[in-house]
Design an enzyme around this catalytic site. Structure first.
Site, PDB file in Angstrom:
ATOM      1  N   ASN A 210      33.595  47.910  55.368  1.00  0.00           N
ATOM      2  CA  ASN A 210      32.758  48.807  54.431  1.00  0.00           C
ATOM      3  C   ASN A 210      32.048  47.886  53.348  1.00  0.00           C
ATOM      4  OD1 ASN A 210      34.663  48.776  52.264  1.00  0.00           O
ATOM      5  ND2 ASN A 210      36.006  49.610  53.877  1.00  0.00           N
ATOM      6  N   ASP A 307      48.254  55.386  56.709  1.00  0.00           N
ATOM      7  CA  ASP A 307      47.814  55.815  55.243  1.00  0.00           C
ATOM      8  C   ASP A 307      48.959  55.036  54.176  1.00  0.00           C
ATOM      9  OD1 ASP A 307      47.197  57.183  52.694  1.00  0.00           O
ATOM     10  OD2 ASP A 307      46.059  58.399  53.777  1.00  0.00           O
ATOM     11  N   ILE A 308      48.185  54.057  53.382  1.00  0.00           N
ATOM     12  CA  ILE A 308      48.915  53.288  52.666  1.00  0.00           C
ATOM     13  C   ILE A 308      49.538  53.775  51.515  1.00  0.00           C
ATOM     14  CG2 ILE A 308      48.857  50.995  51.280  1.00  0.00           C
ATOM     15  CD1 ILE A 308      46.667  50.210  53.286  1.00  0.00           C
TER      16      ILE A 308
HETATM   17  O1  PMT Z   1      35.381  47.596  45.488  1.00  0.00           O
HETATM   18  P1  PMT Z   1      34.293  47.874  44.569  1.00  0.00           P
HETATM   19  O2  PMT Z   1      33.117  47.535  45.258  1.00  0.00           O
HETATM   20  O3  PMT Z   1      34.430  47.808  43.038  1.00  0.00           O
HETATM   21  O4  PMT Z   1      34.263  49.493  45.060  1.00  0.00           O
HETATM   22  C1  PMT Z   1      35.303  50.229  44.191  1.00  0.00           C
HETATM   23  C2  PMT Z   1      35.433  51.560  45.284  1.00  0.00           C
HETATM   24  C3  PMT Z   1      34.211  52.523  45.361  1.00  0.00           C
HETATM   25  C4  PMT Z   1      35.925  51.198  46.713  1.00  0.00           C
HETATM   26  C5  PMT Z   1      36.710  52.332  44.637  1.00  0.00           C
HETATM   27  O5  PMT Z   1      36.475  52.515  43.461  1.00  0.00           O
HETATM   28  C6  PMT Z   1      37.296  53.358  45.363  1.00  0.00           C
HETATM   29  O6  PMT Z   1      36.877  54.642  45.432  1.00  0.00           O
HETATM   30  N1  PMT Z   1      38.243  53.107  46.594  1.00  0.00           N
HETATM   31  C7  PMT Z   1      38.541  54.149  47.380  1.00  0.00           C
HETATM   32  C8  PMT Z   1      37.769  54.222  48.461  1.00  0.00           C
HETATM   33  C9  PMT Z   1      38.223  54.950  49.628  1.00  0.00           C
HETATM   34  O7  PMT Z   1      38.199  54.460  50.662  1.00  0.00           O
HETATM   35  O8  PMT Z   1      38.409  56.258  49.477  1.00  0.00           O
HETATM   36  P2  PMT Z   1      39.109  57.230  50.476  1.00  0.00           P
HETATM   37  O9  PMT Z   1      38.853  58.333  50.387  1.00  0.00           O
HETATM   38  O10 PMT Z   1      38.741  56.883  51.919  1.00  0.00           O
HETATM   39  O11 PMT Z   1      40.872  56.906  50.449  1.00  0.00           O
HETATM   40  C10 PMT Z   1      41.587  57.616  49.437  1.00  0.00           C
HETATM   41  C11 PMT Z   1      42.547  57.022  48.945  1.00  0.00           C
HETATM   42  O12 PMT Z   1      43.524  56.628  49.947  1.00  0.00           O
HETATM   43  C12 PMT Z   1      42.242  55.558  48.185  1.00  0.00           C
HETATM   44  O13 PMT Z   1      43.132  55.400  47.279  1.00  0.00           O
HETATM   45  C13 PMT Z   1      42.358  54.606  49.427  1.00  0.00           C
HETATM   46  O14 PMT Z   1      42.792  53.504  48.960  1.00  0.00           O
HETATM   47  C14 PMT Z   1      43.860  55.163  49.987  1.00  0.00           C
HETATM   48  N2  PMT Z   1      43.813  54.819  51.667  1.00  0.00           N
HETATM   49  C15 PMT Z   1      42.981  55.206  52.399  1.00  0.00           C
HETATM   50  C16 PMT Z   1      43.246  55.200  53.643  1.00  0.00           C
HETATM   51  C17 PMT Z   1      44.367  54.485  54.315  1.00  0.00           C
HETATM   52  N3  PMT Z   1      44.506  54.261  55.609  1.00  0.00           N
HETATM   53  N4  PMT Z   1      45.144  54.082  53.384  1.00  0.00           N
HETATM   54  C18 PMT Z   1      44.980  54.345  52.093  1.00  0.00           C
HETATM   55  O15 PMT Z   1      45.802  54.170  51.334  1.00  0.00           O
END
Ligand code: PMT
Length: 400
Positions: A210, A307-308
């Site tokens: 991504n 999911d970390i």
């Molecule tokens: O890196 P930049 O270019 O500065 O951009 C910053 C950002 C937009 C990436 C950052 O601010 C952000 O929003 N990060 C989370 C993006 C995301 O993937 O969100 P999510 O809705 O998919 O996931 C939710 C949360 O679960 C996040 O904290 C993610 O790290 C965590 N997660 C998701 C999937 C997974 N398998 N394990 C996780 O820990």
């Protein structure tokens, strides 16, 4: 520059192959302004001589529990009182076990029993010994006793294995030691942050990923280190430099980020998941480059990644756990559902429908979502936002 000015560091060296790095560590601690005295176990002397450590530290090296030259034969008490910090690097599995049991069967364990100074250990051992339940149980006990655990790092090992168990590099240990004396809203706290994208391999030359640049997570790591925290940044592939006084662990896939996060989260006070982790990965990674066939369609089968942040929030003890939510619609509703589903303490929600904020931008604007309230923070640089977020998280931890 990291400072240990006027600090008195008692460096304990135990018997592992990483003992050769302790010689450099002495110099790096001195460069940061510390006075160093060295204590070596009998096994450590099989790997590196006391003479080397004496020449580097400029002080006699201590090896015997009963030292006729020390005042009243109580060398361990004098050393225990002298130290501002007892740093044991490398700390073997055997030493960790003896420390956990409260044994005093050599000079170093006796000093650890007698000292009022903080104690930090830098584990170094084979990955199997690190993963062993006995070692992990011992570490849990040491963490409850407020003993600081620096590392270990992952990578190739002297025995040929690959995994966690490498001693941190001397400069990383100096940074971690300095963070224990730092002043700031997160002084004495350990913070782990994930940042950047993950890459999920399809074949030797292609992957799914991504547009995360890592800027948000790196800004948070910099702000946490500035606030005095021992800061570990677990980073997917990015072009960014490591912020000062931050220990970076490089990973590629979600699976690697998951394993590194679980290892680093031991004893951590605050876990921030700013990485954009791939939710799915290809079910199979082709060993050879996938060739273009005659068919117009190619179907990939994907399987779910762990999911970390949810795994961290399920730990006991649970660090204060913060997730990010990147949403293009229904920001509050989706963020709140993540808060509950993943058992998070707080979610920082970004609206990624606006390209001037969120992924790969220099600015961000977020909504802090908690169980009963939501607070908006308007658009500003990621550095500025990170400092404000870290100040807020520090307040939350202090109020626990
Ligand atoms: O890196 P930049 O270019 O500065 O951009 C910053 C950002 C937009 C990436 C950052 O601010 C952000 O929003 N990060 C989370 C993006 C995301 O993937 O969100 P999510 O809705 O998919 O996931 C939710 C949360 O679960 C996040 O904290 C993610 O790290 C965590 N997660 C998701 C999937 C997974 N398998 N394990 C996780 O820990």
């Amino acid at each position: 520059m990291t400072s240990l000015a006027n600090k008195q560091i008692l460096l304990g060296v135990t018997g592992g192959i990483a003992a050769y790095k302790s010689a450099d560590l002495v110099r790096r601690l001195q460069d940061a302004g510390a006075s160093v005295q060295v204590v070596m176990t009998p096994a450590a002397q099989e790997f590196i001589t006391p003479l080397t450590m004496q020449a580097l530290s400029g002080n006699p090296v201590h090896t015997e529990l009963l030292d006729p030259e020390a005042e009243a034969g109580m060398g361990h008490i004098q050393l225990a009182r002298w130290a501002d910090l007892v740093l044991i690097a490398p700390a073997t599995a055997d030493f960790i076990a003896r420390l956990t049991q409260g044994m005093g069967n050599d000079l170093l364990t006796s000093i650890c029993l007698a000292t009022a100074a903080p104690i930090a250990i830098a584990p170094a051992m084979n990955q199997g010994m690190w993963h062993n339940q006995a070692t992990q149980t011992n570490l849990d006990i040491l963490i409850k006793r407020k003993i600081h655990i620096f590392g270990p790092a992952e990578g190739g090992q002297a025995c040929g294995d690959v995994g966690p168990g490498r001693m941190l590099e001397p400069l990383q240990l100096v940074d971690a030691a300095a963070s224990l004396f730092a002043s700031g809203s997160l002084a004495g706290k350990k913070v782990v942050i994930t940042a950047g994208p993950t890459r999920e391999a399809l074949d030797p030359v292609r992957y799914l990923s991504n547009y995360s640049s890592g800027k948000m997570g790196y800004a948070l790591a910099q702000a946490a280190a500035e606030a005095g925290a021992e800061t570990i940044l677990i980073s997917g592939p990015t072009q960014l430099a490591i912020p000062p006084r931050v220990q970076r662990i490089d990973v590629i896939s979600a699976g690697e980020m998951h394993a590194a996060s679980l290892a680093a989260a031991q004893g951590c006070d605050l876990f921030i998941a700013a990485a954009a982790v791939a939710d799915y990965r290809p079910a199979q990674i082709a060993t050879q480059k996938i060739k273009k066939g005659d068919a117009d369609m190619l179907t990939l089968t994907l399987v779910k990644n762990p999911d970390i942040v949810a795994s961290i929030a399920a730990l006991t003890p649970k660090p204060f756990t913060i997730g990010f939510a990147a949403e293009s619609e229904n920001l509050l509703e989706y963020a709140r559902s993540k808060l509950e589903r993943k058992n998070l303490d707080l979610v920082v929600a970004n609206n990624i429908s606006d390209s001037s904020i969120g992924f790969n931008s220099d600015d961000n604007a977020v909504t802090i979502v908690e169980k009963t309230n939501a607070t908006e923070i308007s658009q500003r640089s990621k550095q500025q936002l990170a400092r404000e977020l870290i100040a807020l998280f520090a307040q939350k931890i202090a109020a626990l």
